[in-house]
Design a protein around this motif. Sequence first.
Motif, PDB file in Angstrom:
ATOM      1  N   SER A 130       1.464 139.415  33.211  1.00  0.00           N
ATOM      2  CA  SER A 130       2.183 140.659  32.903  1.00  0.00           C
ATOM      3  C   SER A 130       3.665 140.420  33.192  1.00  0.00           C
ATOM      4  CB  SER A 130       1.666 141.782  33.782  1.00  0.00           C
ATOM      5  OG  SER A 130       2.044 141.552  35.127  1.00  0.00           O
ATOM      6  N   LEU A 131       4.500 141.351  32.698  1.00  0.00           N
ATOM      7  CA  LEU A 131       5.939 141.206  32.908  1.00  0.00           C
ATOM      8  C   LEU A 131       6.268 141.081  34.398  1.00  0.00           C
ATOM      9  CD1 LEU A 131       8.706 141.113  31.655  1.00  0.00           C
ATOM     10  CD2 LEU A 131       8.756 143.608  31.637  1.00  0.00           C
ATOM     11  N   GLY A 132       5.594 141.902  35.197  1.00  0.00           N
ATOM     12  CA  GLY A 132       5.839 141.857  36.637  1.00  0.00           C
ATOM     13  C   GLY A 132       5.456 140.519  37.237  1.00  0.00           C
ATOM     14  N   MET A 133       4.338 139.944  36.773  1.00  0.00           N
ATOM     15  CA  MET A 133       3.915 138.644  37.310  1.00  0.00           C
ATOM     16  C   MET A 133       4.880 137.537  36.886  1.00  0.00           C
ATOM     17  SD  MET A 133      -0.091 139.155  36.500  1.00  0.00           S
ATOM     18  CE  MET A 133      -0.719 137.591  37.063  1.00  0.00           C
ATOM     19  N   LYS A 134       5.385 137.640  35.643  1.00  0.00           N
ATOM     20  CA  LYS A 134       6.364 136.644  35.193  1.00  0.00           C
ATOM     21  C   LYS A 134       7.597 136.690  36.091  1.00  0.00           C
ATOM     22  CE  LYS A 134       4.960 136.614  30.365  1.00  0.00           C
ATOM     23  NZ  LYS A 134       5.216 137.045  29.006  1.00  0.00           N
ATOM     24  N   GLN A 135       8.015 137.923  36.388  1.00  0.00           N
ATOM     25  CA  GLN A 135       9.185 138.094  37.241  1.00  0.00           C
ATOM     26  C   GLN A 135       8.925 137.514  38.638  1.00  0.00           C
ATOM     27  OE1 GLN A 135      11.652 139.393  35.630  1.00  0.00           O
ATOM     28  NE2 GLN A 135      13.183 139.747  37.205  1.00  0.00           N
ATOM     29  N   ARG A 136       7.712 137.736  39.145  1.00  0.00           N
ATOM     30  CA  ARG A 136       7.373 137.187  40.458  1.00  0.00           C
ATOM     31  C   ARG A 136       7.385 135.666  40.446  1.00  0.00           C
ATOM     32  NH1 ARG A 136       3.921 140.911  43.574  1.00  0.00           N
ATOM     33  NH2 ARG A 136       4.082 142.906  42.515  1.00  0.00           N
ATOM     34  N   LEU A 137       6.883 135.087  39.341  1.00  0.00           N
ATOM     35  CA  LEU A 137       6.863 133.621  39.259  1.00  0.00           C
ATOM     36  C   LEU A 137       8.295 133.083  39.259  1.00  0.00           C
ATOM     37  CD1 LEU A 137       4.903 131.201  39.026  1.00  0.00           C
ATOM     38  CD2 LEU A 137       5.343 131.216  36.581  1.00  0.00           C
TER      39      LEU A 137
END
Lengths: 300, 257
Positions: A130-137
């Motif tokens: 998800s967008l949030g997970m991409k940002q976290r990565l």
Amino acid sequence: MADILNIQGLSKRYGSVQALDQLSISVPQGSIYGLLGPNGSGKTTTLGIVLDVLNATGGSFQWFGQPLSKSTKRRIGALLETPNFYPYLTGEENLRITADVKRIDHSRIPAVLETVGLAGRKHSKFKGYSLGMKQRLAIAAALLGDPEVLVLDEPTNGLDPEGIAEVRQLILDISAQGKTIILASHLLDEVEKVCTHMAVLRSGKLKVQGPVSSIMATNDLVFINGGAPLEQLLQVARTLPFVSDARAVHQQIQLTLHPNTDGSAVNRAFFAQGIALGQLVVRKKSLESQFMEIIKADQV
Amino acid sequence: MTSLFRIELRKLLTYSTFWILLALQCSLLFIFFYARGHVQVNGQMAGATLYQFPKLWMHLTYVSSFLNLIPAILIIILVTDEYTFRTLRQQVIDGFSRANLVQGKYAVVLLVAVLLSLYLLLLGLGFGLYFSPSSGGGSMFTEAQSILYYLVQLVGYMSMAMLVAFLLRKTGLAILAFMAYSLIIERLIQWQMPDSIDKYFPMKAMGALVQNPHKELEQMVLGASDFLTPLQATVPVVLYVSLFCFLSYQILRMRDL
């Protein structure tokens, strides 16, 4: 303390658009430095230049007092604009590439994945995130080299409220380890909550910079009435040295005070003139109105 | 260079596009060479002479050079992907120099060229031994240097594809531009030029690395044409490869990522 990043007279033109105009700022060591401005104000352009991906039209900058080089880059962890990874690789495989590019050991990968809460999804492909997970990565990748400086461009973009709170806490935790953080954001609230210093940009121009407390605390408004006719109050107010602006608004006199003066100074001054004020109200400007005022200054 | 190569391998090994195009190229090489030998000429299979050592190497590399577009497209995809994923930008932020980006992709060019040349070597040995088992030993590797020239040719093609990809950044556009130049534009320019000059043009010089087994026949029909020998062609091609790499670097240096 020494400056981590020093920018002098940085300019950038895209065709006829002056994206950045003679920007000069310095980021003190150990600060959380907020770059604040509306969309298109030049925040990402500034970071892109100091991170070596955009060529400046003019001006210069130094990291740690040195020109940018491979060795200074290794002391910086950065997330610029969007999370940039290979979609067909898993989160972990992507971080291996990042680690190799930064020439650091792979041993920190599990730890940073744990920090950003992606340990459970490290074997999923990036394109499935998800967008949030991409940002976290992307934040994990920035943390990978245990850098002295973290540059985060809109780090809470795409995160849910819980994620936003986590990232802000993460920033504060990292800062508590003595690291410097440069944070670009269009959210005033975000900068106000986490930053120690800030610079406000508008249309590529620097509007103001300094410690957040001094920028936000200035220019309290004081409303007075009673004790004398409004005209007289206005006249007296205009003679006071610590009043930068006085005007009649809705049967009251609105005073704008110089920094570091407060309501009691006003009261004392009027009393010395033989006027006992009927009412004196100090109103802190809301953050939004201050922000709007800063970015609207000189915009005529 | 080894760490750059390792990074490139990490990107390639699980990338299905890479494997699909590589497999396609290998099967087409096989099919082309097989089909060419099974054409009936005067009631006789052409393969009888085609698959004989040492002539086989010249035929094999000549046929294979018609399929160079696929590895070129592969390189274009790998370079433009980096723009699409914005990973070039991230790698520069993380510590790469512009030169490292070009070196990394050049390493991929070398890898693909070596892989395909090795495959061609095995293919040649397989066909040769299967169809003319009697001829063995000594003559088997005479003229096998054709494979080396084929390798240089592949490196040249793919370096040029790399430059076009760095220049245009969009996959479709880059493939189209590469095809237009290699198949049409250079030929139109060659047509206007005397042979003594146009033999040094990139496509013609690269083409000259692989000998045409029917050169005598062609010259008889079309008139004599000035060609470089494979050995002579190596010099301009190596220079072109260096130029393509240098220009790729300059493009990256001058432009915003």
